[in-house]
Design an enzyme around this catalytic site. Sequence first.
Site, mmCIF file in Angstrom:
data_model
loop_
_atom_site.group_PDB
_atom_site.id
_atom_site.type_symbol
_atom_site.label_atom_id
_atom_site.label_comp_id
_atom_site.label_asym_id
_atom_site.label_seq_id
_atom_site.Cartn_x
_atom_site.Cartn_y
_atom_site.Cartn_z
ATOM 1 N N ILE A 31 0.822 -1.220 0.000
ATOM 2 C CA ILE A 31 0.000 0.000 0.000
ATOM 3 C C ILE A 31 0.851 1.263 0.000
ATOM 4 O O ILE A 31 0.325 2.365 -0.056
ATOM 5 C CB ILE A 31 -0.972 0.025 1.190
ATOM 6 C CG1 ILE A 31 -0.233 -0.148 2.516
ATOM 7 C CG2 ILE A 31 -2.021 -1.052 1.033
ATOM 8 C CD1 ILE A 31 -1.138 -0.061 3.736
ATOM 9 N N GLY A 32 2.153 1.125 0.089
ATOM 10 C CA GLY A 32 2.994 2.317 0.011
ATOM 11 C C GLY A 32 4.441 2.000 0.292
ATOM 12 O O GLY A 32 4.787 0.932 0.796
ATOM 13 N N GLY A 34 8.428 4.181 1.141
ATOM 14 C CA GLY A 34 9.100 5.432 1.438
ATOM 15 C C GLY A 34 10.590 5.231 1.538
ATOM 16 O O GLY A 34 11.128 4.195 1.122
ATOM 17 N N GLY A 35 11.278 6.218 2.104
ATOM 18 C CA GLY A 35 12.726 6.171 2.172
ATOM 19 C C GLY A 35 13.251 5.063 3.061
ATOM 20 O O GLY A 35 14.360 4.569 2.851
ATOM 21 N N MET A 36 12.462 4.655 4.073
ATOM 22 C CA MET A 36 12.928 3.635 5.014
ATOM 23 C C MET A 36 12.494 2.233 4.636
ATOM 24 O O MET A 36 13.142 1.255 5.015
ATOM 25 C CB MET A 36 12.423 3.959 6.417
ATOM 26 C CG MET A 36 13.035 5.193 7.033
ATOM 27 S SD MET A 36 12.296 5.571 8.648
ATOM 28 C CE MET A 36 12.734 4.090 9.577
ATOM 29 N N GLY A 37 11.421 2.081 3.905
ATOM 30 C CA GLY A 37 10.943 0.748 3.581
ATOM 31 C C GLY A 37 9.581 0.773 2.928
ATOM 32 O O GLY A 37 9.214 1.747 2.277
ATOM 33 N N VAL A 39 5.211 -0.487 3.205
ATOM 34 C CA VAL A 39 4.090 -0.778 4.100
ATOM 35 C C VAL A 39 3.072 -1.628 3.337
ATOM 36 O O VAL A 39 2.726 -1.318 2.194
ATOM 37 C CB VAL A 39 3.415 0.516 4.607
ATOM 38 C CG1 VAL A 39 2.254 0.173 5.538
ATOM 39 C CG2 VAL A 39 4.419 1.395 5.316
ATOM 40 N N LYS A 54 4.858 -2.982 8.326
ATOM 41 C CA LYS A 54 5.922 -2.123 7.820
ATOM 42 C C LYS A 54 7.227 -2.913 7.801
ATOM 43 O O LYS A 54 7.597 -3.532 8.813
ATOM 44 C CB LYS A 54 6.074 -0.886 8.706
ATOM 45 C CG LYS A 54 7.225 0.017 8.298
ATOM 46 C CD LYS A 54 7.325 1.187 9.261
ATOM 47 C CE LYS A 54 8.552 2.025 8.957
ATOM 48 N NZ LYS A 54 8.722 3.116 9.910
ATOM 49 N N ASP A 148 7.593 14.753 16.531
ATOM 50 C CA ASP A 148 7.270 14.924 15.106
ATOM 51 C C ASP A 148 5.755 15.000 14.930
ATOM 52 O O ASP A 148 5.195 14.435 13.999
ATOM 53 C CB ASP A 148 7.852 13.771 14.286
ATOM 54 C CG ASP A 148 7.886 14.083 12.790
ATOM 55 O OD1 ASP A 148 7.869 15.287 12.430
ATOM 56 O OD2 ASP A 148 7.922 13.142 11.976
#
Length: 610
Positions: A31-32, A34-37, A39, A54, A148
């Site tokens: 489903i998505g 990003g920079g870290m891994g 999901v 994740k 954050d």
Amino acid sequence: MPPDSLQSELERERALIGKLVADRYYVEALIGKGGMGAVYRGEQVKLRKRVAIKVLQPNAERLPQMVERFEREAIAGAHIEHPNVASAIDFGRLDDGSYYLVTQFVEGISLGKEMARGPMPVLRALRVAQQVASALVAVHAKGIVHRDLKPENLLLDASERIKLIDFGLSKVRLDLLSPQTQATTKNDGALTTAGMVFGTVAYMPPEITLGMDAVDARGDLYALGIILYEMLSGRRPFESSDVVSHFKHQRLEEPPPISVRAPTVNVPAPVQAVVMRLIQRSPTDRYQTAAEALAAIESVIVGLERAPASGPALTPVDDDAAGELPTRVPPGASSFTAFKARTGTQVPKWALAVVGVVSVALGCALVLLLRSKDDARHHTKEAHSDEEESESSSTRSKTRTTASATTSEAPVSSAAPTSSAPSTANTEDVEALKERMRKASNKKSWVTAANALLSLSEIEPIAEDKSIRSTIVAVVAGIAFEPNHPSTERIFELFEKKSGTAGLDVLYEVAVSRGATKAGQRAEVILKKPDVRERATPALRIALEFREASCEKKRGLLERAASEGDLRVLMQLQALRGAKCPSKKDPCCFREDGPTADAIEALKTRLHAN
């Protein structure tokens, strides 16, 4: 990323679909990413319960700080049971060594996306803030500071329930979460390096310039105040064009009341008083606990619900007040004091009440879920329209260029204008492209946003336009997740080779604010090139050199930092100065270092003089 590596990464991500993780989590869909891994949506097969999974990239082991942060996110998440926090369920490693984190699956949209529609009704905004404050009471009770808090890390479901996610940057005291860790924990749980700042600038408190360790629970309350301010007014108190300007405004100016930033929006005075208390520059002037903030928010909700719908805005009065507040503001007064004087509003007792800290189990985090869902949806549903829009923009730009060239070859009549100002048509095109870029960026339609930015660059020096710098940085960071799209190469080439020193400043901001993401890493590589360093301004060169230098070499750069640096270097110096020292003999201990203090004062003096 080389094509072979990219293909390998894609194959690995798809390979998990349809598989069982830890013999109990069925992976349904990606489903998505990003920079870290990545999901995934999944299901706990025995309980028939929807979950999010994740998975950290396998090469993350080369970044131990990322792995440690991921692990602590999981540990903190395992200790929470709060209706407004997405809980963590499981944590472990796959057969290939990759780390995975299983969390509660949240079906909803980000608060940021909801806020993009415009100011919210007052009571609705307050009820959202009430839920966030309630979550923070529980989080802070366990000694955790989120650090954050932002609209993108708050999910809003169909029943208007808020879920706080992403504790990846949180400050966690492991020794307070479990007796097992008391004997093994050697530090206070801080996961940041001296001089490093992570997070989203718009919601960071002013004390962040001293480093992440300087942010305590009151920093989360500041972020809550900015979010509430934005929900009510549609604007933030400071909307600077770049990181440097933002921190400068934060540190030197008092936040303006909503009535000043958005005079057409009707926000009752008691509500504004709560907001202004939350966003004070000094942590000591804010509510000191999330419990205090929650009590104040709940009190204004009760007051507004009891007020007649057609009656005037409710203004609580302090029973002990001995007359009216002065209308003149004393010199040096905080904006909270100034706000009271301007509006004639007394601070109600309920706004200062302290309620008991609620003791509940804690937990966290669902990282990148919503952002990645938005990315996937927009990339699949809008890819075709992205290309059509970009081709249309490019065609218009080329038509303007051709027309301009034809006009320049024609004889000039005596009536021809001599001004070099852009034509009205060009000005309209510029504003239309900027608006398209902003909207596409908000929807995470990175191809559309990137092509709008490229079209803008053909009309004006876009990198120098600080009014849209934050949007530009977001677009550069977003398009990096489309490594095979031709616009990606053009974007990075634009800022490396075709935008002068302003373009390099954009890349620096990407490198600093986007960290280990694809965009951040690529910007770092570009900024290390010798020819790029030669073209950089002295201020940018010393900022880069100081950032990359070892602790011992930093001391040798202090003189240049004071004479050549700007606010970017000042932030680094202040972060070093404020960082905790394991030992005074540690070469990275700058807390009581005289030359560092002298450099900070000299640089401040020079910057104020300019």
